[in-house]
Design an enzyme around this catalytic site. Structure first.
Site, short mmCIF file in Angstrom:
data_model
loop_
_atom_site.label_atom_id
_atom_site.label_comp_id
_atom_site.label_asym_id
_atom_site.label_seq_id
_atom_site.Cartn_x
_atom_site.Cartn_y
_atom_site.Cartn_z
N ASP A 94 0.83 -1.21 0.00
CA ASP A 94 0.00 0.00 0.00
C ASP A 94 0.86 1.26 0.00
O ASP A 94 1.98 1.26 0.51
CB ASP A 94 -0.92 -0.01 1.23
CG ASP A 94 -2.11 0.92 1.07
OD1 ASP A 94 -2.39 1.35 -0.06
OD2 ASP A 94 -2.76 1.23 2.10
N HIS A 122 2.67 3.39 -8.90
CA HIS A 122 2.45 1.97 -9.19
C HIS A 122 3.63 1.39 -9.97
O HIS A 122 4.09 0.28 -9.70
CB HIS A 122 1.16 1.77 -9.98
CG HIS A 122 -0.08 2.19 -9.24
ND1 HIS A 122 -0.32 1.81 -7.95
CD2 HIS A 122 -1.14 2.96 -9.61
CE1 HIS A 122 -1.48 2.32 -7.54
NE2 HIS A 122 -1.99 3.03 -8.54
N LEU A 166 10.03 -21.40 -4.12
CA LEU A 166 9.16 -20.36 -3.52
C LEU A 166 7.78 -20.44 -4.15
O LEU A 166 7.65 -20.39 -5.38
CB LEU A 166 9.76 -18.97 -3.79
CG LEU A 166 8.87 -17.78 -3.37
CD1 LEU A 166 8.83 -17.63 -1.86
CD2 LEU A 166 9.37 -16.48 -4.00
C1 IPE Z 1 -5.57 -2.78 -0.53
O1 IPE Z 1 -5.21 -1.45 -0.59
C2 IPE Z 1 -5.47 -3.41 -1.88
C3 IPE Z 1 -4.11 -3.61 -2.41
C4 IPE Z 1 -3.00 -3.30 -1.81
C5 IPE Z 1 -4.04 -4.24 -3.69
P1 IPE Z 1 -6.27 -0.27 -0.80
O2 IPE Z 1 -5.49 0.99 -0.85
O3 IPE Z 1 -7.13 -0.58 -1.96
O4 IPE Z 1 -7.14 -0.39 0.52
P2 IPE Z 1 -7.97 0.73 1.32
O5 IPE Z 1 -8.91 1.37 0.32
O6 IPE Z 1 -6.99 1.72 1.86
O7 IPE Z 1 -8.65 -0.02 2.41
C1 IPE Z 2 -1.41 0.23 -3.44
O1 IPE Z 2 -1.21 1.59 -3.47
C2 IPE Z 2 -1.61 -0.36 -4.81
C3 IPE Z 2 -2.98 -0.80 -5.12
C4 IPE Z 2 -4.00 -0.74 -4.33
C5 IPE Z 2 -3.19 -1.32 -6.45
P1 IPE Z 2 -2.43 2.63 -3.48
O2 IPE Z 2 -2.77 2.93 -4.90
O3 IPE Z 2 -3.55 2.14 -2.66
O4 IPE Z 2 -1.75 3.91 -2.82
P2 IPE Z 2 -2.42 4.91 -1.79
O5 IPE Z 2 -2.96 4.09 -0.66
O6 IPE Z 2 -3.51 5.62 -2.52
O7 IPE Z 2 -1.32 5.81 -1.38
MG MG Z 3 -4.10 2.38 -0.71
#
Ligand code: IPE
Ligand code: IPE
Ligand code: MG
Length: 244
Positions: free
Chosen positions: A21, A38, A132
């Protein structure tokens, strides 16, 4: 030369799961579009996989795209699908050479055809590997996974292949995407968040949860080692009065 382990081998978790995240915030901090976060986040994967192999962690599960992430802007979803394609296209040979076997957790049918093709090819190409077990959660939702398992079991009952009283925890486990894999020992989430966002509700029932402040693109071997040290310092009791 054997790799230096951050914690003793006997304390190493068997199964690590990670909620990757903070890509968006990493990018915004730099005045960049979220999709650059990303892109940068994908670059972390190779060292993470290498380190897991070197430290002898046999199961690694990564949350790459949740079933709720479709609700993001179309451009961002499109960019993520492109990165999934690119990752599997670019990394499959390396993963194969390293001994990683890929399994997908989630409903692949909703992915764009091209991305699905690359993913399925990678699964096929790595199916004989054993070093793995690398699980990628793509279009994954924990509640949807449980509903799917219930449906599969109901179909078996309807077809006369089992009786309702044969449905226990083990039977449920055998119908999850993770069928046959050990429970998650350590669940890591980056970007300082302290929720599980519908990730592996069944498999993490007794996992140790470690939240790290760094954004995902900044997650390297040192952050990984920090999470492992925190894990090794915990006492797991599984409902008993003794540390296990
Ligand atoms: C969880 O992260 C999903 C992934 C890391 C793929 P999100 O950023 O989507 O989750 P919330 O919205 O903060 O709960
Ligand atoms: C995690 O990073 C990746 C996915 C959920 C695909 P985020 O895109 O959720 O990044 P933040 O949480 O908005 O910073
Ligand atoms: Mg996120």
């Amino acid at each position: 030369m054997p790799a230096e382990l951050p914690i003793p081998a006997e304390k190493m978790p068997r199964h690590v799961a990670i909620i990757m995240d903070g890509n968006g915030r990493w990018a915004r901090r730099r005045g960049l579009p979220r999709t650059m976060g990303h892109r940068q986040g994908v670059l972390v994967l190779r060292p993470l996989i290498e380190t897991s192999c070197e430290w002898g962690i046999p199961y690694l599960t990564l949350y790459a795209f949740s079933s709720e992430n479709w609700a993001r802007p179309k451009e961002e979803v499109g960019a993520l699908m492109g990165l999934i394609e690119e990752f599997f296209f670019r990394e499959v040979e390396e993963l194969k050479a390293r001994g990683a076997r890929i399994r997908i957790l989630g409903e692949l049918s909703r992915l764009p055809e091209r991305a699905r093709g690359f993913v399925e090819r990678a699964v096929e190409m790595t199916k004989d590997n054993e070093r793995l077990q690398l699980n990628l959660a793509l279009n994954y939702g924990g509640r949807a996974e449980l509903a799917r398992a219930a449906r599969l079991l109901a179909e078996e009952v309807q077809a006369g292949k089992r009786t309702p009283d044969s449905i226990d925890e083990k039977a449920l486990e055998e119908h999850l995407y993770t069928a046959g894999l050990p429970d998650v020992d350590l669940l890591i989430r980056t970007a300082g968040e302290k929720r599980t966002s519908n990730f592996l509700p069944f498999q993490t029932a007794y996992a140790e949860f470690v939240s790290l402040p760094c954004f995902w693109p900044d997650f390297g071997p040192e952050e990984y080692a920090q999470a492992l040290r925190e894990y090794a310092s915990r006492q797991r009791r599984f409902g008993t009065l003794e540390a296990k």
